[in-house]
Motif scaffolding. Structure first.
Motif, PDB file in Angstrom:
ATOM      1  N   CYS A   1       0.835  -1.204   0.000  1.00 26.80           N
ATOM      2  CA  CYS A   1       0.000   0.000   0.000  1.00 26.80           C
ATOM      3  C   CYS A   1       0.868   1.252   0.000  1.00 26.80           C
ATOM      4  N   TYR A   2       1.928   1.238   0.778  1.00 27.17           N
ATOM      5  CA  TYR A   2       2.806   2.402   0.890  1.00 27.17           C
ATOM      6  C   TYR A   2       3.505   2.706  -0.434  1.00 27.17           C
ATOM      7  N   VAL A   3       3.929   1.653  -1.129  1.00 22.69           N
ATOM      8  CA  VAL A   3       4.573   1.842  -2.434  1.00 22.69           C
ATOM      9  C   VAL A   3       3.608   2.471  -3.421  1.00 22.69           C
ATOM     10  N   ARG A   4       2.352   1.973  -3.434  1.00 26.12           N
ATOM     11  CA  ARG A   4       1.348   2.549  -4.338  1.00 26.12           C
ATOM     12  C   ARG A   4       1.104   4.016  -4.009  1.00 26.12           C
ATOM     13  N   HIS A   5       1.012   4.309  -2.721  1.00 24.97           N
ATOM     14  CA  HIS A   5       0.781   5.696  -2.298  1.00 24.97           C
ATOM     15  C   HIS A   5       1.955   6.588  -2.695  1.00 24.97           C
ATOM     16  N   THR A   6       3.178   6.099  -2.485  1.00 22.40           N
ATOM     17  CA  THR A   6       4.369   6.884  -2.810  1.00 22.40           C
ATOM     18  C   THR A   6       4.464   7.136  -4.306  1.00 22.40           C
ATOM     19  N   GLU A   7       4.178   6.097  -5.100  1.00 18.92           N
ATOM     20  CA  GLU A   7       4.209   6.253  -6.558  1.00 18.92           C
ATOM     21  C   GLU A   7       3.171   7.265  -7.019  1.00 18.92           C
ATOM     22  N   ALA A   8       1.960   7.174  -6.436  1.00 23.30           N
ATOM     23  CA  ALA A   8       0.900   8.108  -6.822  1.00 23.30           C
ATOM     24  C   ALA A   8       1.270   9.537  -6.444  1.00 23.30           C
ATOM     25  N   HIS A   9       1.875   9.712  -5.260  1.00 19.34           N
ATOM     26  CA  HIS A   9       2.257  11.054  -4.842  1.00 19.34           C
ATOM     27  C   HIS A   9       3.355  11.604  -5.749  1.00 19.34           C
ATOM     28  N   THR A  10       4.281  10.737  -6.160  1.00 22.84           N
ATOM     29  CA  THR A  10       5.336  11.163  -7.079  1.00 22.84           C
ATOM     30  C   THR A  10       4.750  11.579  -8.417  1.00 22.84           C
ATOM     31  N   GLN A  11       3.786  10.808  -8.917  1.00 26.98           N
ATOM     32  CA  GLN A  11       3.130  11.157 -10.180  1.00 26.98           C
ATOM     33  C   GLN A  11       2.418  12.503 -10.059  1.00 26.98           C
ATOM     34  N   ALA A  12       1.752  12.727  -8.932  1.00 25.85           N
ATOM     35  CA  ALA A  12       1.059  14.000  -8.729  1.00 25.85           C
ATOM     36  C   ALA A  12       2.058  15.155  -8.698  1.00 25.85           C
ATOM     37  N   ALA A  13       3.202  14.949  -8.054  1.00 24.67           N
ATOM     38  CA  ALA A  13       4.222  15.998  -7.979  1.00 24.67           C
ATOM     39  C   ALA A  13       4.791  16.306  -9.365  1.00 24.67           C
ATOM     40  N   VAL A  14       4.961  15.271 -10.195  1.00 26.67           N
ATOM     41  CA  VAL A  14       5.465  15.485 -11.562  1.00 26.67           C
ATOM     42  C   VAL A  14       4.452  16.298 -12.361  1.00 26.67           C
TER      43      VAL A  14
END
Length: 279
Positions: free
Chosen positions: A163-176
């Motif tokens: 779950c944490y990996v998915r959240h981190t990836e999504a947050h990174t995508q949002a930041a990009v």
């Protein structure tokens, strides 16, 4: 929560205490359920335990050293030894939560191996069964459940990591996407271009961005352009037509309508009032 009824109860918490032998690798201590109480607060100045908590309902606030987060229903937070722990219920909607306190090198290695050694909050985990199962396991056989608890904790940490990996990836995508928007404020953008910057579909991009920043990406793009327009109206001699063109609006009329909708005043009147204030 019928599955969590048989246990000792003290005040606003229910407990299931592990009474068996531990090992240096793993020392389960106590699991519990916190019931809604607006005055609930825990403080440990230099903790010597790991704390795993899942919020079932309501919300609260969690601080570890200088880092603070807000925990809502479906969230998990992890507190680590050697840190200052301070967590407390929201006064209006106090949380209900299920939790485990434990110690040992096994937990340290699992959190490190699964990339959670720096994680405080895992938002939107949404799976209460792991800590509920740990609670029930201690309750049913408090002195002989060490192996079963170690297995359940391992499964829990593994699921948290995913779950944490998915959240981190999504947050990174949002930041990009946010960075892409900020670098292209003077160009006309459509949602398809913004989504393409992170290889997502437009609908998925909207979901990811809104979850991270609270507004859809195109709305963020518009507000940032209009903030830039305010600065240009205040600090440049460019005509309103030129500002409209430089910011990539379709035409002056579209720019004026967007500006007035956002700020309740036309670009011309905004500039005139600013000039009067500076006289």
């Amino acid at each position: 929560m019928k599955e969590l009824q048989k246990t000792d109860c003290l005040g606003d918490e229910k407990y299931a205490v592990y009474t068996g032998a531990g090992t240096p690798a793993f020392v389960p201590l106590i699991a519990g359920i916190t019931l809604p109480n607006p005055n609930y607060a825990i403080y440990r100045g230099n903790a010597d335990i790991y704390v795993f908590e899942y919020v079932l309902e309501g919300k609260g606030y969690v601080r570890q050293d200088k880092e603070q987060v807000e925990a809502h229903a479906g969230d998990v937070y992890i507190l680590q030894p050697g840190r200052c722990h301070h967590y407390y219920a929201d006064a209006r909607t106090p949380w209900t939560k299920v939790w485990l306190n434990a110690g040992g090198s096994l937990i340290h290695h699992l959190l490190s191996d699964y990339g959670l050694n720096q994680a405080l909050l895992i938002p939107g985990f949404g799976q209460k069964q792991y800590l509920c199962d740990i609670f029930n396991t201690i309750e049913l056989d408090p002195s002989r459940c060490l192996s079963a608890l170690a297995l359940r904790l391992h499964e829990f940490i593994q699921a948290l990591s995913s779950c944490y990996v998915r959240h981190t990836e999504a947050h990174t995508q949002a930041a990009v996407m946010k960075s892409y928007i900020e670098q292209n404020l003077t160009h006309p953008l459509v949602i398809e271009e913004i989504a393409a910057s992170v290889h997502l579909s437009p609908s998925r991009a909207i979901h990811v961005f809104k979850k991270a920043f609270g507004i859809p990406p195109y709305r963020y793009y518009l507000t940032q352009r209009l903030e830039l327009a305010q600065s240009m109206l205040l600090y440049t001699a460019l005509s309103i037509q030129e500002i409209s063109e430089r910011l990539g609006f379709a035409d002056y009329h579209h720019f004026s309508i967007s500006f007035k909708k956002e700020y309740g005043i036309s670009p011309m009147l905004f500039r005139n009032r600013a000039e009067l204030r500076n006289c």
